[in-house]
Design a protein around this motif. Structure first.
Motif, PDB file in Angstrom:
ATOM      1  N   TYR A  97      -6.338  11.267  -5.111  1.00 15.46           N
ATOM      2  CA  TYR A  97      -6.592   9.828  -5.175  1.00 15.46           C
ATOM      3  C   TYR A  97      -7.371   9.406  -3.937  1.00 15.46           C
ATOM      4  CZ  TYR A  97      -2.798   8.846  -1.823  1.00 15.46           C
ATOM      5  OH  TYR A  97      -2.007   8.777  -0.701  1.00 15.46           O
ATOM      6  N   GLN A  98      -8.105   8.303  -4.075  1.00 16.48           N
ATOM      7  CA  GLN A  98      -8.921   7.780  -2.978  1.00 16.48           C
ATOM      8  C   GLN A  98      -8.756   6.267  -2.926  1.00 16.48           C
ATOM      9  OE1 GLN A  98     -11.552   9.284  -0.711  1.00 16.48           O
ATOM     10  NE2 GLN A  98     -10.988   7.285   0.139  1.00 16.48           N
ATOM     11  N   LEU A  99      -8.331   5.749  -1.778  1.00 11.75           N
ATOM     12  CA  LEU A  99      -8.276   4.301  -1.586  1.00 11.75           C
ATOM     13  C   LEU A  99      -9.633   3.827  -1.085  1.00 11.75           C
ATOM     14  CD1 LEU A  99      -5.194   4.765  -1.826  1.00 11.75           C
ATOM     15  CD2 LEU A  99      -4.898   3.028  -0.056  1.00 11.75           C
ATOM     16  N   PHE A 100     -10.141   2.768  -1.687  1.00 11.86           N
ATOM     17  CA  PHE A 100     -11.447   2.257  -1.266  1.00 11.86           C
ATOM     18  C   PHE A 100     -11.416   1.830   0.186  1.00 11.86           C
ATOM     19  CE2 PHE A 100     -14.683  -0.933  -0.561  1.00 11.86           C
ATOM     20  CZ  PHE A 100     -15.791  -0.370  -1.181  1.00 11.86           C
ATOM     21  N   ASN A 101     -10.316   1.224   0.625  1.00 13.19           N
ATOM     22  CA  ASN A 101     -10.296   0.660   1.979  1.00 13.19           C
ATOM     23  C   ASN A 101     -10.267   1.721   3.073  1.00 13.19           C
ATOM     24  OD1 ASN A 101      -7.662   1.572   2.049  1.00 13.19           O
ATOM     25  ND2 ASN A 101      -6.716  -0.444   2.235  1.00 13.19           N
ATOM     26  N   GLU A 102     -10.062   2.990   2.724  1.00 14.29           N
ATOM     27  CA  GLU A 102     -10.087   4.047   3.733  1.00 14.29           C
ATOM     28  C   GLU A 102     -11.512   4.322   4.214  1.00 14.29           C
ATOM     29  OE1 GLU A 102      -6.439   7.033   2.904  1.00 14.29           O
ATOM     30  OE2 GLU A 102      -7.927   6.935   1.284  1.00 14.29           O
ATOM     31  N   HIS A 103     -12.429   4.402   3.266  1.00 16.98           N
ATOM     32  CA  HIS A 103     -13.829   4.685   3.605  1.00 16.98           C
ATOM     33  C   HIS A 103     -14.746   3.805   2.749  1.00 16.98           C
ATOM     34  CE1 HIS A 103     -12.260   8.181   5.713  1.00 16.98           C
ATOM     35  NE2 HIS A 103     -11.662   8.547   4.604  1.00 16.98           N
ATOM     36  N   GLY A 104     -14.344   2.562   2.557  1.00 18.00           N
ATOM     37  CA  GLY A 104     -15.014   1.707   1.588  1.00 18.00           C
ATOM     38  C   GLY A 104     -16.509   1.555   1.775  1.00 18.00           C
ATOM     39  N   ASP A 105     -16.928   1.175   2.978  1.00 22.69           N
ATOM     40  CA  ASP A 105     -18.348   0.941   3.220  1.00 22.69           C
ATOM     41  C   ASP A 105     -19.143   2.235   3.047  1.00 22.69           C
ATOM     42  OD1 ASP A 105     -17.800  -1.672   3.718  1.00 22.69           O
ATOM     43  OD2 ASP A 105     -17.750  -1.461   5.896  1.00 22.69           O
TER      44      ASP A 105
ATOM     45  N   THR B  28     -14.867  -7.548  -8.311  1.00 30.34           N
ATOM     46  CA  THR B  28     -14.923  -6.780  -7.067  1.00 30.34           C
ATOM     47  C   THR B  28     -13.875  -5.679  -7.058  1.00 30.34           C
ATOM     48  OG1 THR B  28     -15.707  -8.727  -5.858  1.00 30.34           O
ATOM     49  CG2 THR B  28     -14.783  -6.927  -4.548  1.00 30.34           C
ATOM     50  N   LEU B  29     -12.641  -6.004  -7.458  1.00 29.53           N
ATOM     51  CA  LEU B  29     -11.568  -5.010  -7.441  1.00 29.53           C
ATOM     52  C   LEU B  29     -11.852  -3.875  -8.430  1.00 29.53           C
ATOM     53  CD1 LEU B  29      -8.496  -7.403  -7.167  1.00 29.53           C
ATOM     54  CD2 LEU B  29      -9.336  -5.839  -5.399  1.00 29.53           C
TER      55      LEU B  29
ATOM     56  N   GLU C 172       0.818  -1.217   0.000  1.00 27.98           N
ATOM     57  CA  GLU C 172       0.000   0.000   0.000  1.00 27.98           C
ATOM     58  C   GLU C 172       0.848   1.261   0.000  1.00 27.98           C
ATOM     59  OE1 GLU C 172      -3.039   2.293   3.011  1.00 27.98           O
ATOM     60  OE2 GLU C 172      -3.295   0.112   2.802  1.00 27.98           O
ATOM     61  N   ARG C 173       1.941   1.265   0.739  1.00 29.48           N
ATOM     62  CA  ARG C 173       2.775   2.466   0.807  1.00 29.48           C
ATOM     63  C   ARG C 173       3.272   2.875  -0.576  1.00 29.48           C
ATOM     64  NH1 ARG C 173       7.923   2.928   0.506  1.00 29.48           N
ATOM     65  NH2 ARG C 173       8.198   0.668   0.738  1.00 29.48           N
TER      66      ARG C 173
ATOM     67  N   PHE D 125      -5.776  -5.760  -3.420  1.00 31.20           N
ATOM     68  CA  PHE D 125      -5.902  -7.182  -3.110  1.00 31.20           C
ATOM     69  C   PHE D 125      -4.885  -7.488  -2.016  1.00 31.20           C
ATOM     70  CE2 PHE D 125      -3.780 -11.285  -3.562  1.00 31.20           C
ATOM     71  CZ  PHE D 125      -4.840 -12.157  -3.388  1.00 31.20           C
ATOM     72  N   PRO D 126      -5.263  -8.191  -0.947  1.00 33.37           N
ATOM     73  CA  PRO D 126      -6.541  -8.885  -0.728  1.00 33.37           C
ATOM     74  C   PRO D 126      -7.549  -8.088   0.117  1.00 33.37           C
ATOM     75  CG  PRO D 126      -4.939  -9.670   0.854  1.00 33.37           C
ATOM     76  CD  PRO D 126      -4.239  -8.620   0.034  1.00 33.37           C
ATOM     77  N   ILE D 127      -7.203  -6.872   0.537  1.00 33.92           N
ATOM     78  CA  ILE D 127      -8.049  -6.129   1.487  1.00 33.92           C
ATOM     79  C   ILE D 127      -9.449  -5.894   0.934  1.00 33.92           C
ATOM     80  CG2 ILE D 127      -8.313  -3.947   2.745  1.00 33.92           C
ATOM     81  CD1 ILE D 127      -5.260  -3.690   2.705  1.00 33.92           C
TER      82      ILE D 127
END
Length: 410
Positions: A145-153, A125-126, A80-81, A116-118
């Motif tokens: 940029y926006q990572l889905f896993n930051e505020h995914g839900d 899905t990805l 991720e980094r 992946f895999p988070i």
């Protein structure tokens, strides 16, 4: 080719327990270039965008263009980094202009990222989650940029609500509850405030503080406001047929209030439902006072129809009582945040007393919002506040419950 490559990369990463990232990239303002300079210039820009993307990823990373002004990047064997570093590097690369037909063109990009895999372990899905993240990167100001896993839900739910709203009115998913406003000394019902609710068949009851901001962001609040106005008028006439003669107050967003056809829409609703104008009160927030000249004109037009006007949430926005004194306002609602503190905070109690005194001197009737306990009601009565509403008197209830409450209060 992109999807085939993603499937194969996923197989390798699963087997070797490695990370993988999918980037969805949208070129901001591309349509403007196409419309103003022509499609040939747009094609040249896309080629230069491709070149710039390739220069800012690693050897072996896949850059693809599925169509239009959207690109995808597949980053295999990555953490991720490093994904964040690459995303930031790409955004910085687009700070420099492009030269198209001897003209400098500035554009930016919006990037959505799934990992992946988070975020998932299959290409559908990805891709979907990267697309959702890109959508919100674009909505929240572009050039980021926006990572889905930051505020995914949150992102997925917000997008779902935006999509569902398009058909929600036609499918009768919205309904109104009504909260009584009472005369404090007598406890009799003076008015009812219409409050919109959304029963989503998939997600259940959606709180107003969740869907109203989304409606305001997308502009759909105008459509929703029109429906609320008409439904409140229709219901008021139904009550009048039963001998329940009570005003109904309808909240109006600043976007709806400032729309060109707003006053005409209010007039049409009154005519369509054969409702007398003095049974309708329009509640506006202090934010409309940012454009005093326009707001004054609209308020005057509404007053000429015979409609009552109130300022909601007073004390939290832009106006002052002295400013409101120059307008044809019938009521000013003291925000709940003040009422909460009148018993235990002497400073807030003093402020509320001054509000009531100034309201009296300027010929406003003040309405206290959010009264929850008897002590608050007593304080307001002792200091001359005429009207109030809150859970102490009644929660928002159905139209049938309003009938029962009206009979009790009268």
């Amino acid at each position: 080719m992109y999807n085939e490559s993603l499937e194969k990369a996923l197989e390798r990463c699963k087997q070797d327990h490695l990370g993988l990232a999918v980037m969805f990239i949208d070129v901001d303002h591309f349509k403007f270039v196409n419309d103003t300079m022509g499609h040939e210039a747009g094609d040249k820009l896309l080629k230069k965008v491709s070149e710039r993307l390739l220069k800012n990823v690693r050897d072996g990373d896949l850059v693809a263009r599925p169509g239009g002004d959207e690109f995808t990047i597949l980053l295999e064997n990555i953490e991720e980094r490093l994904v964040r570093n690459i995303a930031q590097r790409i955004i910085h690369a687009f700070a420099a202009p492009f030269t198209i037909n001897n003209k400098e063109i500035y554009t930016s990009i919006s990037i959505g990222v799934s990992l992946f895999p988070i975020d998932g372990d299959d290409k559908e899905t990805l891709n979907s989650k990267a697309d959702i993240a890109m959508y919100f990167a674009k909505k929240s100001g572009k050039n980021k940029y926006q990572l889905f896993n930051e505020h995914g839900d949150v992102l997925a739910r917000k997008l779902q609500l935006e999509q569902d709203f398009r058909s929600a009115i036609e499918l009768n998913e919205f309904y109104l509850e009504y909260q009584p406003c009472v005369e404090l000394k007598t406890g009799t019902m003076y008015c009812v405030e219409a409050l919109v609710r959304w029963r989503n068949p998939k997600l259940g009851i959606i709180p107003p503080n969740e869907f109203i901001p989304i409606m305001e962001e997308t502009g759909w609040i105008v459509n929703l406001g029109t429906w609320v106005l008409n439904e409140a008028c229709r219901q008021n006439i139904e009550w009048q047929k039963l001998g329940i003669n009570v005003k109904v107050a309808v909240n109006v967003s600043s976007m709806q209030f400032e729309a060109e056809n707003f006053v005409a829409g209010v007039k049409q609703a009154l005519l369509e439902h054969k409702m007398q104008a003095d049974f309708l009160e329009i509640e506006i927030t202090e934010s409309v006072m940012q454009n005093v000249e326009k707001s004054t004109r609209i308020i005057q037009e509404l007053k000429e129809l015979g409609v009552k006007i109130s300022i909601d949430d007073f004390g939290t926005g832009y106006s002052s009582l002295s400013l409101l004194s120059s307008l044809s306002i019938d009521h000013v609602k003291i925000d709940k945040s003040f009422i909460d503190g009148i018993i235990n905070n002497s400073n807030i109690a003093s402020v509320v007393k001054k509000m009531i005194e100034m309201g009296e001197s300027l010929n406003f009737d003040l309405i206290a919002e959010g009264i929850e306990v008897e002590e608050q009601a007593d304080f307001l009565i002792e200091n001359g506040c005429r009207y109030g509403q809150g859970y102490y008197f009644s929660r928002p209830v159905s139209p049938d419950e309003i009938k029962k409450l009206f009979m009790q209060m009268w």
